[in-house]
Design an enzyme around this catalytic site. Structure first.
Site, PDB file in Angstrom:
ATOM      1  N   GLY A 257       4.052  -0.182  -1.339  1.00 15.12           N
ATOM      2  CA  GLY A 257       3.921  -0.732  -2.683  1.00 15.12           C
ATOM      3  C   GLY A 257       5.123  -0.375  -3.546  1.00 15.12           C
ATOM      4  O   GLY A 257       5.620  -1.209  -4.322  1.00 15.12           O
TER       5      GLY A 257
ATOM      6  N   TYR B  92       0.845  -1.188   0.000  1.00 11.19           N
ATOM      7  CA  TYR B  92       0.000   0.000   0.000  1.00 11.19           C
ATOM      8  C   TYR B  92       0.885   1.244   0.000  1.00 11.19           C
ATOM      9  O   TYR B  92       1.753   1.407   0.842  1.00 11.19           O
ATOM     10  CB  TYR B  92      -0.886  -0.039   1.250  1.00 11.19           C
ATOM     11  CG  TYR B  92      -2.060   0.919   1.295  1.00 11.19           C
ATOM     12  CD1 TYR B  92      -2.159   2.027   0.457  1.00 11.19           C
ATOM     13  CD2 TYR B  92      -3.084   0.722   2.209  1.00 11.19           C
ATOM     14  CE1 TYR B  92      -3.244   2.888   0.521  1.00 11.19           C
ATOM     15  CE2 TYR B  92      -4.175   1.575   2.289  1.00 11.19           C
ATOM     16  CZ  TYR B  92      -4.245   2.667   1.447  1.00 11.19           C
ATOM     17  OH  TYR B  92      -5.320   3.526   1.519  1.00 11.19           O
ATOM     18  N   CYS B  93       0.675   2.118  -0.985  1.00  9.56           N
ATOM     19  CA  CYS B  93       1.383   3.399  -1.069  1.00  9.56           C
ATOM     20  C   CYS B  93       2.902   3.180  -1.096  1.00  9.56           C
ATOM     21  O   CYS B  93       3.408   2.445  -1.925  1.00  9.56           O
ATOM     22  CB  CYS B  93       0.948   4.311   0.077  1.00  9.56           C
ATOM     23  SG  CYS B  93       1.519   6.022  -0.059  1.00  9.56           S
ATOM     24  N   VAL B  94       3.641   3.801  -0.161  1.00 14.97           N
ATOM     25  CA  VAL B  94       5.092   3.692  -0.182  1.00 14.97           C
ATOM     26  C   VAL B  94       5.541   2.249  -0.002  1.00 14.97           C
ATOM     27  O   VAL B  94       6.598   1.843  -0.521  1.00 14.97           O
ATOM     28  CB  VAL B  94       5.716   4.606   0.888  1.00 14.97           C
ATOM     29  CG1 VAL B  94       5.275   4.207   2.282  1.00 14.97           C
ATOM     30  CG2 VAL B  94       7.231   4.585   0.822  1.00 14.97           C
TER      31      VAL B  94
END
Length: 620
Positions: free
Chosen positions: A357, A353-355
């Site tokens: 990812g 998720y986000c960073v």
């Protein structure tokens, strides 16, 4: 608190109290002369304001250094920033000034005319109509009196003009112009009359209605936030981890100085043979994916017959000053191996998720280079970027000067999470700053009990070295998409090596990871990928359970080459995208195994560390 008559603090606060009394004297009952009871009431209100302010000043004077992030609460710094922005606009041009004056005067006359006042006075309108509307001024109080009607309409006019000037600026580099435009919009939002007590008729009406109690509550709310150096969005005592938030049953089965690994208890008799490991961003607490039973992605995934593991990152402290990107990539590899060995499976599914990812993409690339790509059966990316060429408004915070400033803000080797929280709030200033200034400071309203807002304010500290390198190497220099430009764990990173099946989710209204930026991941993959565009943004676009019946998502299986092509040929589906993802996951491998043994953490012969959600999520 008793103070000496010669105390300069007392003298200053006494003068301030007298000024406040003069300013708010119109709030006294308007029928005839003020009643004695009302006068006593308002005297008590201003006395309480004085006492509150005096106590706060004494607290501040007694501290060697304030605990609050000073550059967020220092008015002088904000004024200097505002002056810097305005100097870049052609406001000193006499023609521009004359044009603004003429338009403003015409607007004021037109507004007053609808109330039967001014040079255009005629028959007053029963329901005055104004040329501009904005949700900040939706309350009828803004249109009830000519002064406030003219004030907010003039503000909206000037806002349009000033932002238009920034948009029309020529001769600037694209990045510099975008930064100027962002700063200009933030400035005009901050200067809204809704943000100040004497220019906000709704706040004034509330003060009159409560006989000043709203002023006291609002002032107390303001000073409490200054004390802690962070804007409050929700009631502090509304949620307790493990009791009414982050409550999906599970056990912490593994721990390092950087993360804890949680395994959740199955609710089905059989589960997918391949387990799932979720890597949340360490910029926030993991439980955005486990807010409550109705919103929890974790609980929902468990109910789909998936063995779910969650990484809970430790909030940084001085002991983590040397932590770099390599450490987070290494931690992902370690968690993958721990799960494989624990359940004796060859591979795992992974979500980033986000960073996290972004980091997962690097992890996949390094595993491929090592010849170990088979350890990950599939990878899912929630609003994650690898190509930062179009990374949105956060790019306005990554020039050399600001990166250098972050170093000065991290003397102990970690960045206070309140700084980052303030940055994200600025990205949506009207929603996450000024809305709460009006409600909780000016009108003195109680804070709501909202789990998402509680999570949003539950900040984590970041290792300063990692944060600096991340901003410089990825956001500023965009090196991750340059083959072998970056290294981690002793090996160069080349995203083109990733052949793992990939699922990419983007939020249509995401202002942190814009969909155009998330889409770019598809351009670097060597294996099969599925792209899905979800309604809403960075959080609500992800946390959208099927039971909510909210939003929608779009799919396109025609092999689009660009995001525009994807959107043009996309099929819209109502509701949550979670079932689409689960169907995709099970299509890769639908084999199931009984949910027993170490599939049920904490059973006989399975020593565990503690119950979920674990200690790290509570570390401040």
């Amino acid at each position: 608190m008793a103070t000496d008559a010669a105390d300069p603090v007392s003298d200053a606060t006494r003068a301030q109290t007298q000024a406040l009394a003069a300013l708010f004297s119109p709030l006294l009952p308007a029928e005839g002369s003020p009643q004695a009871e009302a006068a006593v009431q308002w005297g008590e209100i201003f006395g309480r304001l004085q006492a509150t302010w005096t106590q706060f000043q004494v607290e501040q004077l007694s501290k060697v250094a304030t605990e609050a992030p000073s550059h967020f609460v220092d008015p002088a710094k904000w004024i200097a920033t505002a002056e810097s922005v305005l100097r870049q606009l052609p406001l000193a041009n006499p023609e521009v000034q004359q044009g603004l004056w003429n338009e403003g005067l015409n607007l004021v006359n037109a507004v007053f005319g609808q109330f039967g006042l001014g040079p255009r006075a005629g028959e007053a309108a029963d329901e005055p109509q104004f040329p501009r509307s904005d949700r900040r001024f939706a309350d009828p109080e803004w249109r009830r009196q000519p002064f406030f009607a003219a004030l907010h309409q003039t503000y909206l006019l000037l806002s349009e003009q000033v932002v238009g000037m920034a948009e029309a600026m020529e001769g600037l580099e694209p990045a510099r112009k975008a930064q100027l435009l962002f700063a200009t919009r933030a400035l005009v939002d901050a200067l809204s009359p809704a943000n100040f007590p004497l220019t906000n008729p709704v706040a004034l009406a509330r003060a009159a209605e409560t006989r000043g109690e709203s002023l006291v509550r609002g002032f107390e709310n303001l000073l409490e936030d200054v004390r802690k150096g962070q804007l409050t969005h929700t009631r502090a005592d509304a949620f307790v981890l493990g009791e009414n938030i982050a409550v999906t049953p599970g056990k912490v089965v593994y721990e390092t100085p950087l993360f804890q690994l949680i395994q959740y208890t199955p609710t089905t008799e059989t589960v997918l043979a391949t387990p799932l490991v979720i890597f949340p961003p360490w910029i926030n607490r993991f439980y955005i994916l486990d807010l409550n039973a109705k919103k929890s992605f974790v609980r929902w995934a468990v109910e789909q017959g998936i063995t779910v593991f969650m990484v809970s990152w430790k909030s940084a402290d001085a002991s983590m000053a040397g932590i770099a990107w390599d450490d987070y990539i290494g931690a992902q590899m370690e968690a993958i191996d721990v799960v494989r060995e624990r359940l004796r499976v060859p591979a795992v599914h992974a979500i980033g998720y986000c960073v996290a990812g972004t980091t997962l993409a690097a992890t996949l690339a390094l595993l491929a280079r090592r010849g170990e790509a088979g350890k990950v059966a599939s990878a899912t990316f929630f609003t994650a970027q690898v190509d930062f060429a179009e990374a949105g408004d956060l790019k306005h915070f990554v020039d050399d000067q600001q990166i250098e400033t972050l170093g000065h803000l991290s003397p102990e080797g970690y960045l206070d999470g309140r700084y980052l929280a303030a940055t994200f709030n600025i990205l949506r200033g009207n929603d996450l700053i000024w809305n709460y200034v009006e409600r909780n400071y000016l009108k003195g309203e109680d804070y709501p009990a909202f789990d998402l807002l509680h999570w949003n304010g539950d900040v984590t500290n970041l290792p300063a070295r990692w944060h600096r390198d991340y901003l410089r190497d990825l956001y500023r220099d965009n090196r991750m998409v340059v083959p072998d430009s970056l290294q981690a764990c002793g090996m160069p990173i080349d995203l083109r090596r990733i052949a793992t099946p990939v699922y990419i989710q983007a939020g249509r209204e995401d202002h942190i990871a814009p969909p155009a930026s998330v889409w770019k991941l598809t351009r670097y993959l060597a294996g099969p990928w599925t792209f899905l565009l979800a309604g809403s943004g960075h959080i609500a676009g992800v946390v959208n359970p099927p039971s909510s019946g909210k939003y929608q998502y779009w799919t396109n299986d025609t092999g689009a080459e660009t995001l525009d092509q994807f959107i043009a040929g996309a099929q819209e589906h109502p509701g949550s995208w979670w079932p689409h993802w689960a169907q995709w996951l099970k299509a890769l491998d639908a084999r199931e195994v009984p949910a027993r043994g170490k599939r049920r953490p904490g059973g006989r012969g399975d020593p565990v560390i503690e119950d979920a959600p674990g200690r790290y999520v509570s570390t401040r």
